[in-house]
Design an enzyme around this catalytic site. Structure first.
Site, PDB file in Angstrom:
ATOM      1  N   GLY A 157     -14.613 -18.342 131.818  1.00  0.00           N
ATOM      2  CA  GLY A 157     -14.024 -17.230 132.512  1.00  0.00           C
ATOM      3  C   GLY A 157     -14.685 -15.683 132.794  1.00  0.00           C
ATOM      4  O   GLY A 157     -15.627 -15.650 132.676  1.00  0.00           O
ATOM      5  N   ILE A 159     -15.572 -13.904 130.482  1.00  0.00           N
ATOM      6  CA  ILE A 159     -16.126 -14.027 129.194  1.00  0.00           C
ATOM      7  C   ILE A 159     -18.039 -15.117 129.860  1.00  0.00           C
ATOM      8  O   ILE A 159     -18.935 -14.453 129.592  1.00  0.00           O
ATOM      9  CB  ILE A 159     -16.069 -13.867 127.707  1.00  0.00           C
ATOM     10  CG1 ILE A 159     -14.887 -13.068 127.670  1.00  0.00           C
ATOM     11  CG2 ILE A 159     -17.393 -13.814 126.694  1.00  0.00           C
ATOM     12  CD1 ILE A 159     -14.002 -12.702 126.439  1.00  0.00           C
ATOM     13  N   THR A 233     -17.930 -17.169 120.098  1.00  0.00           N
ATOM     14  CA  THR A 233     -17.682 -15.656 120.461  1.00  0.00           C
ATOM     15  C   THR A 233     -16.349 -16.056 120.464  1.00  0.00           C
ATOM     16  O   THR A 233     -15.184 -14.849 120.953  1.00  0.00           O
ATOM     17  CB  THR A 233     -18.305 -14.883 121.330  1.00  0.00           C
ATOM     18  OG1 THR A 233     -17.980 -15.433 122.330  1.00  0.00           O
ATOM     19  CG2 THR A 233     -19.720 -14.210 120.458  1.00  0.00           C
ATOM     20  N   SER A 234     -15.491 -16.881 120.594  1.00  0.00           N
ATOM     21  CA  SER A 234     -13.915 -17.127 120.324  1.00  0.00           C
ATOM     22  C   SER A 234     -13.238 -17.559 119.665  1.00  0.00           C
ATOM     23  O   SER A 234     -12.655 -15.849 119.628  1.00  0.00           O
ATOM     24  CB  SER A 234     -14.258 -18.818 121.778  1.00  0.00           C
ATOM     25  OG  SER A 234     -14.409 -19.664 120.758  1.00  0.00           O
ATOM     26  N   ARG A 235     -12.787 -18.658 119.078  1.00  0.00           N
ATOM     27  CA  ARG A 235     -12.260 -18.084 118.338  1.00  0.00           C
ATOM     28  C   ARG A 235     -12.409 -19.674 117.405  1.00  0.00           C
ATOM     29  O   ARG A 235     -12.984 -20.588 117.236  1.00  0.00           O
ATOM     30  CB  ARG A 235     -10.795 -19.045 118.335  1.00  0.00           C
ATOM     31  CG  ARG A 235      -9.950 -18.062 118.762  1.00  0.00           C
ATOM     32  CD  ARG A 235      -9.582 -17.038 117.725  1.00  0.00           C
ATOM     33  NE  ARG A 235      -8.845 -15.293 117.946  1.00  0.00           N
ATOM     34  CZ  ARG A 235      -8.886 -14.588 118.585  1.00  0.00           C
ATOM     35  NH1 ARG A 235     -10.838 -14.156 118.981  1.00  0.00           N
ATOM     36  NH2 ARG A 235      -8.652 -13.336 119.916  1.00  0.00           N
ATOM     37  N   GLU A 264     -10.156 -16.810 108.079  1.00  0.00           N
ATOM     38  CA  GLU A 264     -10.813 -14.560 108.523  1.00  0.00           C
ATOM     39  C   GLU A 264      -9.631 -13.757 108.301  1.00  0.00           C
ATOM     40  O   GLU A 264      -8.817 -14.001 108.625  1.00  0.00           O
ATOM     41  CB  GLU A 264     -10.898 -14.254 110.102  1.00  0.00           C
ATOM     42  CG  GLU A 264     -11.833 -14.970 111.071  1.00  0.00           C
ATOM     43  CD  GLU A 264     -12.381 -14.399 112.418  1.00  0.00           C
ATOM     44  OE1 GLU A 264     -11.598 -13.845 113.162  1.00  0.00           O
ATOM     45  OE2 GLU A 264     -13.214 -15.391 113.039  1.00  0.00           O
ATOM     46  N   HIS A 284     -16.749 -10.799 113.577  1.00  0.00           N
ATOM     47  CA  HIS A 284     -15.638 -10.780 114.017  1.00  0.00           C
ATOM     48  C   HIS A 284     -15.596  -9.329 115.259  1.00  0.00           C
ATOM     49  O   HIS A 284     -14.963  -8.488 114.778  1.00  0.00           O
ATOM     50  CB  HIS A 284     -14.643 -11.420 113.962  1.00  0.00           C
ATOM     51  CG  HIS A 284     -13.236 -12.081 115.112  1.00  0.00           C
ATOM     52  ND1 HIS A 284     -12.920 -12.840 114.858  1.00  0.00           N
ATOM     53  CD2 HIS A 284     -13.746 -11.572 116.427  1.00  0.00           C
ATOM     54  CE1 HIS A 284     -12.067 -12.561 116.340  1.00  0.00           C
ATOM     55  NE2 HIS A 284     -12.143 -12.204 117.126  1.00  0.00           N
TER      56      HIS A 284
END
Ligand code: DGY
Length: 335
Positions: A157, A159, A233-235, A264, A284
């Site tokens: 997408g 990113i 860097t997503s989840r 987190e 994050h």
């Protein structure tokens, strides 16, 4: 009576909170850290909008605490796994997020992780700082090249594409796996097995959903090259961290760069991944630049302002309505 909007933090950057104050009474949760459902519910009664951050729990109980006046939940984040979309749909509530404004900043950080993990920058810096840099030796501080390497993007997408653009500057070959994205000038679409087998760096850019939870587990890690680097860097929930820890400790994977974790924030209870020498870990910070964080809050506020003014939201969650729907059984009368 003036409408009310709940913001889950005080002192947000940008002009969004001030602009919301122009049309509504703004109630901000005054605590530090991450609010739990019990913190937010007492403040939610009668609100028309909720502006929440990417990790805040936004569930059906919070929506019920707000009551039928609630028209829009606006997440100041690209990710939306913290919001119960089904509960919002049942209640006809619009849910929005902030695509568009953070892709470039997050792509920058993705490259920082790629560089740090493959060139072992953290370890080299720590060695210098501890006084251990006594001699130039050919075998010290060796990493793996980024230029000329193959980068595999899972999720293509905004990113993922921004990362692909940067990769071309590094002379990389780029592959992607995303059922919604065919080949383009930057990257070739391949199946997951091919991406895992051929990539030197695998970078994750999918939202966390039921389908993507633990998308990278022991089997996928075993399918990667032992010289490969996994970057996320997503989840956190997209990666099985236990399996990743084993793969790195056993030398079955060169390295990892993680900005996101299954739990987190971590506080003082650190994940064992943090102490792993071949894993770069960050708290994050993918979207954490002054301009981008302000833009995220501004867009989140704009979405609330639009819905409260009867306009379609600018950036509803994928596949969800931009205008309020009337839940079954409702009179259609909303505050
Ligand atoms: C996002 O926008 O999803 C970032 O991860 C911050 O939550």
């Amino acid at each position: 009576m003036k409408r009310r909007v709940l913001i889950t933090r005080e002192n947000l950057p940008g002009s969004g909170a001030d602009r919301l104050s122009g049309v509504a009474e703004v109630v901000a949760w005054p605590g530090n850290g991450k609010p739990g459902p019990a913190d937010l519910a007492p403040l939610a009664s009668g609100v028309s909008g909720v502006l929440a951050l990417g990790n805040d729990p936004v569930d059906g109980a919070l929506m019920d605490a707000a009551g039928p006046s609630l028209r829009v939940i606006s997440l100041a984040s690209m990710g939306y796994d913290n919001a119960d979309r089904a509960a919002a749909a049942e209640r006809g509530i619009v849910v929005t997020h902030t695509p568009g404004v953070l892709a470039e900043t997050t792509a920058d950080l993705t490259f920082a992780l790629i560089l740090a993990a493959r060139r072992r920058i953290g370890g080299a810096e720590a060695s210098l700082a501890s006084g251990s840099w006594g001699l130039f030796r050919m075998h010290d501080y060796l990493g793996l090249d980024i230029h000329g390497a193959t980068l595999g993007l899972i999720g293509y997408g905004q990113i993922g594409r921004a990362v692909a653009r940067r990769a071309h500057g590094f002379g990389m070959r780029v592959l992607h796996h995303d059922p919604h994205a065919p080949d383009d000038a930057l990257s070739a679409s391949v199946n997951l097995a091919t991406l895992l087998a051929e990539s030197d760096i695998v970078s994750l850019h999918v939202p966390l959903t039921a389908e993507t939870r633990h998308l990278i587990s022991a089997r996928e890690l075993a399918a990667m090259k032992p010289t490969a680097t996994l970057v996320s860097t997503s989840r956190g929930g997209v990666v099985d961290e236990e399996a990743l820890l084993h793969a790195v400790r056993e030398g079955r994977l060169h390295s990892a760069g993680l900005d996101v974790f299954e739990r987190e924030p971590m506080g003082t209870e650190l994940s064992p991944l943090v102490a792993e020498p071949h894993v770069v870990t960050l708290p994050h910070i993918g979207s954490a630049t002054e301009a981008t964080r302000a833009a995220m809050v501004d867009l989140a506020a704009d979405n609330i302002l639009d819905v409260l003014a009867g306009r379609p939201a600018r950036t509803p969650l994928p596949g969800t309505p931009a205008v309020q729907s009337i839940p079954a059984g409702s009179t259609g009368v909303h505050a």
